[in-house]
Design a protein around this motif. Structure first.
Motif, short mmCIF file in Angstrom:
data_model
loop_
_atom_site.label_atom_id
_atom_site.label_comp_id
_atom_site.label_asym_id
_atom_site.label_seq_id
_atom_site.Cartn_x
_atom_site.Cartn_y
_atom_site.Cartn_z
N UNK A 66 0.83 -1.20 0.00
CA UNK A 66 0.00 0.00 0.00
C UNK A 66 0.88 1.27 0.00
N UNK A 67 0.20 2.40 -0.22
CA UNK A 67 0.81 3.72 -0.08
C UNK A 67 0.37 4.32 1.25
N UNK A 68 1.32 4.90 1.99
CA UNK A 68 0.98 5.56 3.26
C UNK A 68 0.42 6.95 2.95
N UNK A 69 -0.87 6.98 2.69
CA UNK A 69 -1.50 8.17 2.14
C UNK A 69 -1.36 9.42 3.01
N UNK A 70 -1.51 9.36 4.34
CA UNK A 70 -1.44 10.59 5.12
C UNK A 70 -0.08 11.30 5.06
N UNK A 71 0.98 10.59 4.66
CA UNK A 71 2.28 11.24 4.53
C UNK A 71 2.31 12.22 3.36
N UNK A 72 1.36 12.10 2.42
CA UNK A 72 1.27 13.04 1.29
C UNK A 72 0.45 14.24 1.76
N UNK A 73 1.13 15.17 2.44
CA UNK A 73 0.43 16.23 3.15
C UNK A 73 -0.22 17.25 2.23
N UNK A 109 8.42 12.87 8.63
CA UNK A 109 7.66 13.71 7.70
C UNK A 109 7.10 14.97 8.33
N UNK A 110 7.33 15.16 9.63
CA UNK A 110 6.83 16.35 10.31
C UNK A 110 5.33 16.38 10.46
N UNK A 111 4.72 15.20 10.57
CA UNK A 111 3.27 15.10 10.66
C UNK A 111 2.87 14.40 11.96
N UNK A 112 1.74 14.77 12.54
CA UNK A 112 1.32 14.18 13.81
C UNK A 112 0.80 12.75 13.62
N UNK A 113 1.49 11.81 14.21
CA UNK A 113 1.12 10.40 14.07
C UNK A 113 -0.30 10.13 14.54
N UNK A 114 -0.70 10.75 15.65
CA UNK A 114 -2.01 10.46 16.22
C UNK A 114 -3.15 11.10 15.44
N UNK A 119 -6.04 13.08 8.84
CA UNK A 119 -5.34 13.49 7.63
C UNK A 119 -5.74 12.61 6.45
N UNK A 120 -5.89 11.32 6.69
CA UNK A 120 -6.27 10.38 5.65
C UNK A 120 -7.66 10.72 5.10
N UNK A 121 -8.60 10.96 6.00
CA UNK A 121 -9.96 11.29 5.57
C UNK A 121 -9.97 12.56 4.72
#
Length: 281
Positions: A66-73, A109-114, A119-121
């Motif tokens: 899969x692609x880790x979509x939320x990392x694509x900010x 990636x400087x993004x909040x894991x929680x 972010x995905x939605x």
């Protein structure tokens, strides 16, 4: 059941050509070229690797599984990149998406894991609207409405995303019995949401064939997953002999899988032929 094969994107050998691999996989009858995704790891970025494969082939599907979509900010830029690859490949792109479970990828990636679910939605809402309506951002994808989406994961949120935005579900490489156990819940969620037809069900499996296969497979999975129950289950489900590949292919088919994507670990392009022989082609 369709059978795909992964591209050699993990700890890539600079002497191993993605284009040559893709052409050989297409010639041997594999239906899809798959990719995995991590940020904090030595591997090719999935969409870029698939773009190289697209230019070398004409029929085989190109999938992020899969692609880790939320990392694509930048969601609009992600949608544009995916639409570009879909257009240039003649509508062959399939996007398997999931949030992932490794905090180090998000920290880097400087993004909040929680907040990865939120972010995905947001990404899904932006991307699907852009593919369908444009909003002045092109190109339009070759596939009407955008590339087919397969959503990964076993949680209630994952199933909600699948029935809202997806064409189906993609499973982690935990073996055919794990896949079989989750299929009823996926189908029930699909029916409960009033979706017509049936969800496309895609499985994934880790494998290695030839001399030193078991050692190569274990070493690669331990490096990739680092630790924990998921690592152990992935190693236990790994396939290191032609007989094991043939048995697992049959088991996935019996579990209702529409496509199984085999991910080779280590070795060279001979893995393509060894796997094709193992499945009886």
């Amino acid at each position: 059941m369709d059978i795909g094969i992964g591209l050699p994107v993990l700890r890539p050998d600079p002497e191993l050509s993605i284009a040559d691999w893709a052409r050989r996989a297409e010639a041997r009858g594999f239906t899809t070229l798959g990719t995995t995704d991590r940020l904090v790891y030595d591997q090719y970025e999935p969409l870029m690797a698939l773009a190289v494969a697209a230019g070398a082939t004409s029929r085989i599907r190109l999938a992020t599984t899969i692609l880790l979509a939320p990392l694509r900010a930048n969601h609009a830029l992600f949608a544009k990149s995916a639409a570009t690859l879909d257009r240039l490949s003649g509508g062959r792109l399939v996007l398997g998406l999931a949030p992932g479970a490794r905090e180090d990828d998000y920290r880097a990636g400087g993004l909040p894991f929680r907040r990865r679910g939120t972010l995905f939605d947001a990404l899904l809402e932006t991307a699907t609207a852009q593919w369908q309506e444009g909003d002045g951002i092109g190109p339009r994808p070759a596939t009407p409405g955008g590339p087919p989406l397969l959503l990964g994961g076993f949680t209630e949120a994952a199933l909600r995303r699948m029935v809202t935005h997806g064409r189906g579900w993609v499973a982690g490489a935990q073996g055919a019995e794990s896949f079989r156990a989750h299929v009823p819940g996926v189908r029930q969620a699909w029916r409960a949401a009033g979706r017509t037809g049936a969800p496309r069900l895609v499985g994934t499996a880790h494998c290695a064939l030839g001399p030193g296969a078991e050692r190569r497979l274990r070493t690669s999975l331990e490096r990739y997953y680092t630790s924990g129950t998921f690592t152990r289950k992935s190693i236990e489900a790994g396939l290191a002999t032609p007989e094991a590949v043939a048995r697992e292919v049959a088991a996935y088919a019996g579990a209702g899988c529409d496509e199984l994507i085999l991910f080779p670990h280590g070795g060279g392009p001979e893995q393509i032929d060894l796997l094709a022989d193992a499945v009886g082609w």
